[in-house]
Scaffold this active site. Structure first.
Site, short mmCIF file in Angstrom:
data_model
loop_
_atom_site.label_atom_id
_atom_site.label_comp_id
_atom_site.label_asym_id
_atom_site.label_seq_id
_atom_site.Cartn_x
_atom_site.Cartn_y
_atom_site.Cartn_z
N LYS A 112 0.81 -1.22 0.00
CA LYS A 112 0.00 0.00 0.00
C LYS A 112 0.84 1.27 0.00
O LYS A 112 0.46 2.26 -0.62
CB LYS A 112 -1.01 0.01 1.15
CG LYS A 112 -0.48 -0.14 2.55
CD LYS A 112 -1.63 -0.23 3.54
CE LYS A 112 -1.13 -0.44 4.97
NZ LYS A 112 -0.52 -1.77 5.14
N ASN A 135 -0.93 6.99 6.20
CA ASN A 135 0.28 6.38 6.76
C ASN A 135 1.55 6.97 6.18
O ASN A 135 2.64 6.74 6.71
CB ASN A 135 0.29 4.87 6.50
CG ASN A 135 -0.31 4.10 7.66
OD1 ASN A 135 -0.77 4.67 8.63
ND2 ASN A 135 -0.32 2.79 7.54
N HIS A 181 -1.18 -8.27 11.88
CA HIS A 181 -1.73 -7.57 13.06
C HIS A 181 -2.78 -8.41 13.78
O HIS A 181 -3.69 -7.86 14.41
CB HIS A 181 -2.35 -6.23 12.65
CG HIS A 181 -1.43 -5.31 11.94
ND1 HIS A 181 -0.28 -4.81 12.53
CD2 HIS A 181 -1.47 -4.79 10.69
CE1 HIS A 181 0.34 -4.01 11.67
NE2 HIS A 181 -0.36 -3.99 10.54
#
Length: 453
Positions: A112, A135, A181
């Site tokens: 990404k 981000n 995660h």
């Protein structure tokens, strides 16, 4: 309105400034230490803040809370806020209320950042007034408060998507979904998938959804989740699945094809600046986004061919004594390391290790057996790696610092070999961030070169 910001990093401070600009009574609280540059910024803006703990009376008097993405929903302060019924939102959700810019939003377990930066590069070089946020880049809220952009390209993690409700993407991109995660999601993959798919919230028939056609997780989720948006799947080869033809693919002449309703773009795959299958997908997603935004064909081709790549993602770190060193510190999960290994030659020395997030290393084992001559474990506790890979590779080494790991690699690698730092794990056992890990790796390689070991 009383607005409380939890977290004094880039997103939190940006949200605080936007809130102050809109006339809210803003208070920022950080359980840890706020970096000095942000403390100065808050003081200059006249925003109240605290660090090293939370004043719960002030926080629980909020009408709304903007939570930084790194703070988990299980944190006691968040539980207390939710128990009182106070809305908790993300910085992206907050900023989206105050701009009518078009939003290109990109998520995925891997790729990404590269796709976000490549898309931004194409749009900016084509002359669009475009901002970079999420981000990467600067806080979206800060840009909304201080600047004007016609389009934003936003990298969104699952953490950011958790607290987005009314935010509306014009172009939503899901590159892939693989386990990552899981410690944040109660080790339930579906919880993680659900967070990623929040990027589709509020899409209308005028919007676009771009996704990898062959991702089994995405395909399964699309059987459960409907979207009104136009769908633009991409794949390595032209295919039809679920009634949708690939909108980007490579044909038998090794030409990249990018098709949207009103146009068709072709260019030789060899002219793409980014190599490897994973980067082909990243390039397809960026090209589709740019095409939907009516960027000229020649501008798209040029942007795809002259992009310089992303630091810490398959970044050449130097060649010492005939051994090539590759910095892939951004590979913080197993699937990302799979993509890295897929593009490596045989006789690779692989550096693994860090904070394990519930990893299943069996995914990369076939590529490790095919391409890796030695695994060098680098972390405070390498027990899980040592247990899994011992006997699977000709050599395995246990190291506990970046210097020890690099020097071990230098000792066992021969001219023509490749040393790949692609850790599979988060960096927080030995480093401040994956960027810190990657830069220290490059520094150690540079030392090897200067010492001519």
């Amino acid at each position: 309105m009383n607005l409380v910001i939890l977290g004094g990093g880039e997103s939190g401070v940006g949200a605080a400034i936007l809130g102050k600009t809109k006339g809210f009574d803003v208070f920022l609280s950080d359980f840890g230490t706020i970096p000095e540059r942000y403390r100065i910024q808050l003081d200059e803006e006249g925003i109240e803040w605290e660090q090293g703990g939370h004043s719960m009376d002030r926080i629980l008097a909020a009408d709304e809370v903007v939570k930084s993405p790194g703070i988990p929903p299980t944190a006691p302060v968040v539980k207390a806020i939710l128990a009182k019924g106070i809305p908790v939102i993300s910085e992206i959700e907050f900023a989206g209320r105050y701009t009518d810019a078009r939003m290109v939003c990109i998520t995925g377990s891997n790729g990404k950042t590269t796709t976000t930066l490549l898309t931004y590069h194409i749009l900016r070089d084509a002359g669009l007034n475009v901002g970079l946020a999420g981000n990467v880049g600067r806080s979206l809220a800060l840009q909304v408060a201080r600047e004007h952009h016609d389009v934003y390209v936003i990298e969104l993690s699952s953490f950011q998507l958790e607290n987005m409700y009314d935010f509306h993407a014009n172009i939503a991109v899901i590159l892939n979904i693989t386990p990552d995660h899981l410690d944040r999601y109660d080790y339930e993959m579906q919880n993680y998938v659900n967070a990623k798919f929040r990027i589709l919230n509020n899409l209308t028939p005028r919007d676009a959804f771009i996704y990898w056609q062959d991702d089994p997780v995405i395909r399964r989720q699309l059987e459960r989740v409907a979207t009104e948006a136009a769908r633009y799947p991409f794949a390595e080869r032209m295919e039809v699945s679920d009634g949708y033809e690939s909108c980007a693919w490579v044909d038998d002449d090794d030409m990249l094809n990018v098709n949207t309703p009103d146009r068709k773009i072709r260019m030789p795959r060899a002219e793409l600046s980014l190599n490897g299958l994973h980067n082909l997908y990243n390039s397809m997603a960026a090209a589709l986004s740019a095409s939907i935004l009516d960027i000229a064909d020649d501008d798209i081709r040029r942007g795809l061919s002259n992009f310089e790549g992303v630091e810490h993602r398959l970044e050449p770190a130097g060649t010492v004594n005939g051994v090539r060193y590759i910095n892939d510190s951004k590979a913080t999960n197993v699937n990302s390391t799979w993509y890295a290994l897929e593009s490596m030659p045989a006789d690779t020395v692989l550096i693994l290790g860090g904070k394990d997030k519930g990893n299943d290393y069996s995914e990369i084992l076939p590529l490790v057996k095919e391409k890796v001559k030695a695994v060098v474990c680098m972390g405070k506790d390498n027990g899980k790696l040592l247990d899994f890979f011992t006997g699977q590779v000709p050599e395995i080494h246990d190291t506990h610092s970046i210097e020890e790991a690099v020097r071990t690699c230098a000792r066992i690698a021969n001219p023509g070999d490749t040393v790949l730092l692609s850790p599979c794990c988060a960096s927080f056992d030995l480093f401040n961030s994956y960027e810190d890990r990657g830069r220290q790796f490059k520094e150690q390689v540079s030392r090897l070169s200067s010492e001519n070991i």
